[in-house]
Design a protein around this motif. Structure first.
Motif, short mmCIF file in Angstrom:
data_model
loop_
_atom_site.label_atom_id
_atom_site.label_comp_id
_atom_site.label_asym_id
_atom_site.label_seq_id
_atom_site.Cartn_x
_atom_site.Cartn_y
_atom_site.Cartn_z
N CYS A 99 0.84 -1.38 -0.44
CA CYS A 99 0.28 -0.04 -0.08
C CYS A 99 1.14 1.30 -0.51
O CYS A 99 1.96 1.45 0.75
N GLU A 100 0.60 1.91 -0.78
CA GLU A 100 0.86 3.64 -0.67
C GLU A 100 0.15 4.49 0.20
O GLU A 100 -0.93 4.04 -0.36
N THR A 101 0.38 5.18 1.02
CA THR A 101 -0.15 6.20 1.71
C THR A 101 0.41 7.55 1.48
O THR A 101 1.24 7.67 1.36
N GLU A 102 -0.95 8.44 2.17
CA GLU A 102 -0.76 9.70 2.19
C GLU A 102 -0.12 9.89 3.52
O GLU A 102 -1.10 10.04 4.10
N VAL A 103 0.69 10.99 3.87
CA VAL A 103 0.99 11.42 5.40
C VAL A 103 1.92 12.70 5.20
O VAL A 103 2.77 13.16 3.78
N GLU A 104 1.93 13.25 5.66
CA GLU A 104 2.22 14.62 5.90
C GLU A 104 3.78 15.16 5.58
O GLU A 104 5.05 14.03 5.46
N GLY A 105 3.66 15.79 4.12
CA GLY A 105 5.28 15.68 3.46
C GLY A 105 5.46 14.78 2.31
O GLY A 105 6.80 15.08 2.60
N GLY A 106 4.90 13.89 2.52
CA GLY A 106 5.34 12.49 1.50
C GLY A 106 4.09 11.92 1.43
O GLY A 106 3.34 11.55 1.57
N ARG A 107 5.11 10.14 1.48
CA ARG A 107 4.52 9.25 1.29
C ARG A 107 5.24 7.61 2.13
O ARG A 107 6.41 8.03 2.29
N GLU A 108 4.00 6.87 2.61
CA GLU A 108 4.13 5.80 3.20
C GLU A 108 4.39 4.76 2.30
O GLU A 108 2.93 4.73 1.40
N ILE A 109 4.90 3.12 2.60
CA ILE A 109 4.93 2.04 1.81
C ILE A 109 5.27 1.39 2.32
O ILE A 109 5.75 1.16 3.39
N ILE A 110 4.17 0.64 2.73
CA ILE A 110 3.15 -0.54 3.91
C ILE A 110 2.99 -1.19 3.62
O ILE A 110 1.94 -1.52 1.95
N GLU A 111 3.40 -2.50 3.61
CA GLU A 111 2.92 -4.27 3.53
C GLU A 111 1.97 -4.61 4.71
O GLU A 111 2.68 -4.56 5.80
N VAL A 112 0.73 -5.34 4.25
CA VAL A 112 0.45 -6.06 5.23
C VAL A 112 -0.48 -6.73 4.54
O VAL A 112 -1.12 -7.40 3.46
N ASP A 113 -0.67 -7.49 4.78
CA ASP A 113 -0.61 -9.18 5.78
C ASP A 113 -2.63 -8.97 5.20
O ASP A 113 -2.97 -8.37 5.42
N LEU A 114 -2.98 -10.45 4.30
CA LEU A 114 -4.63 -10.21 3.86
C LEU A 114 -5.24 -11.36 5.44
O LEU A 114 -4.29 -12.47 4.96
N PRO A 115 -6.30 -10.85 5.34
CA PRO A 115 -7.02 -10.40 5.05
C PRO A 115 -6.62 -9.11 6.67
O PRO A 115 -5.98 -8.40 7.17
N ALA A 116 -7.63 -7.86 5.50
CA ALA A 116 -7.13 -5.98 6.41
C ALA A 116 -8.08 -5.12 6.10
O ALA A 116 -9.00 -5.67 4.92
N VAL A 117 -7.92 -4.53 6.35
CA VAL A 117 -9.37 -3.05 6.66
C VAL A 117 -9.07 -2.27 5.94
O VAL A 117 -7.63 -2.22 6.47
N LEU A 118 -8.93 -1.64 4.55
CA LEU A 118 -8.07 -0.37 4.78
C LEU A 118 -9.09 1.04 4.16
O LEU A 118 -10.87 0.70 3.16
N THR A 119 -8.70 1.76 4.45
CA THR A 119 -9.22 3.08 3.84
C THR A 119 -8.77 3.87 2.35
O THR A 119 -7.32 4.03 2.47
N ALA A 120 -9.85 4.45 2.08
CA ALA A 120 -9.37 4.77 0.21
C ALA A 120 -9.88 6.56 0.68
O ALA A 120 -10.08 7.20 1.27
N MET A 121 -8.07 6.76 -0.16
CA MET A 121 -7.88 8.31 -0.84
C MET A 121 -9.01 8.52 -1.42
O MET A 121 -8.86 7.52 -2.60
N GLN A 122 -9.14 10.24 -2.05
CA GLN A 122 -9.79 10.27 -3.47
C GLN A 122 -8.54 10.01 -4.49
O GLN A 122 -9.51 9.84 -5.72
N THR A 123 -7.71 10.33 -4.33
CA THR A 123 -6.45 9.89 -5.22
C THR A 123 -6.35 8.31 -5.87
O THR A 123 -5.98 8.18 -6.39
N LEU A 124 -6.36 7.40 -5.17
CA LEU A 124 -7.24 6.17 -5.27
C LEU A 124 -7.35 6.01 -6.87
O LEU A 124 -6.54 5.33 -7.80
N ASN A 125 -8.50 5.76 -6.80
CA ASN A 125 -8.66 6.00 -8.54
C ASN A 125 -9.58 6.49 -9.36
O ASN A 125 -10.05 7.62 -8.18
N GLU A 126 -10.32 6.79 -10.68
CA GLU A 126 -10.98 7.28 -10.94
C GLU A 126 -11.95 6.76 -10.72
O GLU A 126 -12.45 5.77 -11.36
N VAL A 127 -13.76 7.15 -10.16
CA VAL A 127 -14.85 6.35 -10.13
C VAL A 127 -15.06 6.56 -11.71
O VAL A 127 -15.79 7.48 -12.32
#
Ligand SMILES: Cc1cc2nc3c(=O)[nH]c(=O)nc-3n(C[C@H](O)[C@H](O)[C@H](O)COP(=O)(O)OP(=O)(O)OC[C@H]3O[C@@H](n4cnc5c(N)ncnc54)[C@H](O)[C@@H]3O)c2cc1C
Length: 260
Positions: free
Chosen positions: A155-183
């Motif tokens: 997962c790439e996530t938006e954080v203050e002044g940058g972004r974080e790359i996080i690897e997560v085990d599935l199943p997991a809960v994820l929250t979407a930013m508006q820039t994740l995709n075009e609906v």
């Protein structure tokens, strides 16, 4: 892939919401899907297109929230579940999360649970994380890019002044930013298909939830006063030759607005 998406029904973000007796005025108000939840639904459908499987939408709310669920189903999801019971009214974030977690478990297995990063009405930004706690699975918030790698996800996530790359085990809960995709727009085929779908409604008894532990009576906070934002003063249009308007603008910013 079994994908669940939490979709909240909120007042139309473009609508002017009135307040009366410490409540929002619901007469004539249009209700829409929370904008970030639309990105969550879109991401779920793209995962299904890539890996196969099923997309199930879950909404906690009053009967009218069924229309919101149908609009999101028409984007291409497979099933929708309305979680509704008078006992749930006035539930705080934790009770909301507990009820949603119980509905997710009743809905059966899941590989990924998507939600929006926040609801545009109460803006707590906590329900998805609390759902992850109740289910005992990890969560990643503010996701702007998502890739599945077998039993983990990058997962790439938006954080203050940058972004974080996080690897997560599935199943997991994820929250979407508006820039994740075009609906993408709903296709006519899907809109027609939704008309034939039945949406089950699950209440406290269906979820094995004690009504005394949720709802207004069990809320950890109580609304003291709901104050609408002050009316914004109308803007001022500066007219005249460019030199004159620039001078007037600088004067107004210096003397009236005091920002220069
Ligand atoms: C002081 C105070 C008083 C309040 N009083 C009331 C009240 O009287 N009545 C009342 O109804 N609420 C009340 N609330 C709101 C309620 O307590 C929760 O805050 C609210 O249910 C959580 O919504 P949120 O938009 O903040 O969630 P967030 O945590 O911002 O939501 C994040 C994501 O979780 C998912 N999600 C959240 N809610 C739902 C849902 N219902 N169905 C499906 N998915 C969901 C969505 O994907 C959403 O994008 C009050 C809140 C406060 C702070």
């Amino acid at each position: 892939m079994n994908i669940i998406v939490l979709v909240k029904s909120v007042p139309d973000p473009a609508a002017k919401v009135g307040v009366r007796d410490n409540k929002i005025v619901e007469d004539g108000l249009a209700w829409e899907a929370n904008p970030y939840d639309e990105n969550a639904v879109e991401e779920a459908i793209r995962l299904k297109e890539k890996y196969g499987g099923k997309v199930t939408l879950i909404t906690l709310g009053p009967k009218r929230a069924e229309e919101t669920l149908k609009k999101m189903l028409a984007l291409g999801a497979d099933e929708g579940i309305l979680v509704s019971d008078p006992a749930f009214e006035g539930s705080d974030e934790l009770a909301t999360a507990r009820i949603l977690a119980a509905a997710i478990e009743k809905a059966g297995g899941y590989d990924v649970i998507w939600a929006g990063w926040t609801g545009v009405d109460w803006n707590q930004g906590i329900v998805a994380q609390a759902v992850a706690e109740y289910l005992g699975v990890p969560h990643v918030s503010f996701v702007t890019k998502f890739e599945v790698n077998g039993q983990t996800a990058r997962c790439e996530t938006e954080v203050e002044g940058g972004r974080e790359i996080i690897e997560v085990d599935l199943p997991a809960v994820l929250t979407a930013m508006q820039t994740l995709n075009e609906v993408r727009y709903a296709s006519l085929k899907n809109i027609m298909a939704v008309k034939r779908k039945t949406i089950p409604t699950w209440g406290a008894a269906d979820l094995g939830i004690n009504p005394a532990e949720v709802g207004k009576g069990a809320a950890h906070h109580h609304l003291m006063k709901l104050i609408p934002p002050p009316e914004r003063a109308a803007g001022r249009v500066l007219k005249g030759a460019p030199e004159e308007t620039v001078q007037e603008l600088v004067r107004a910013l210096r003397e009236e607005v005091k920002v220069l």
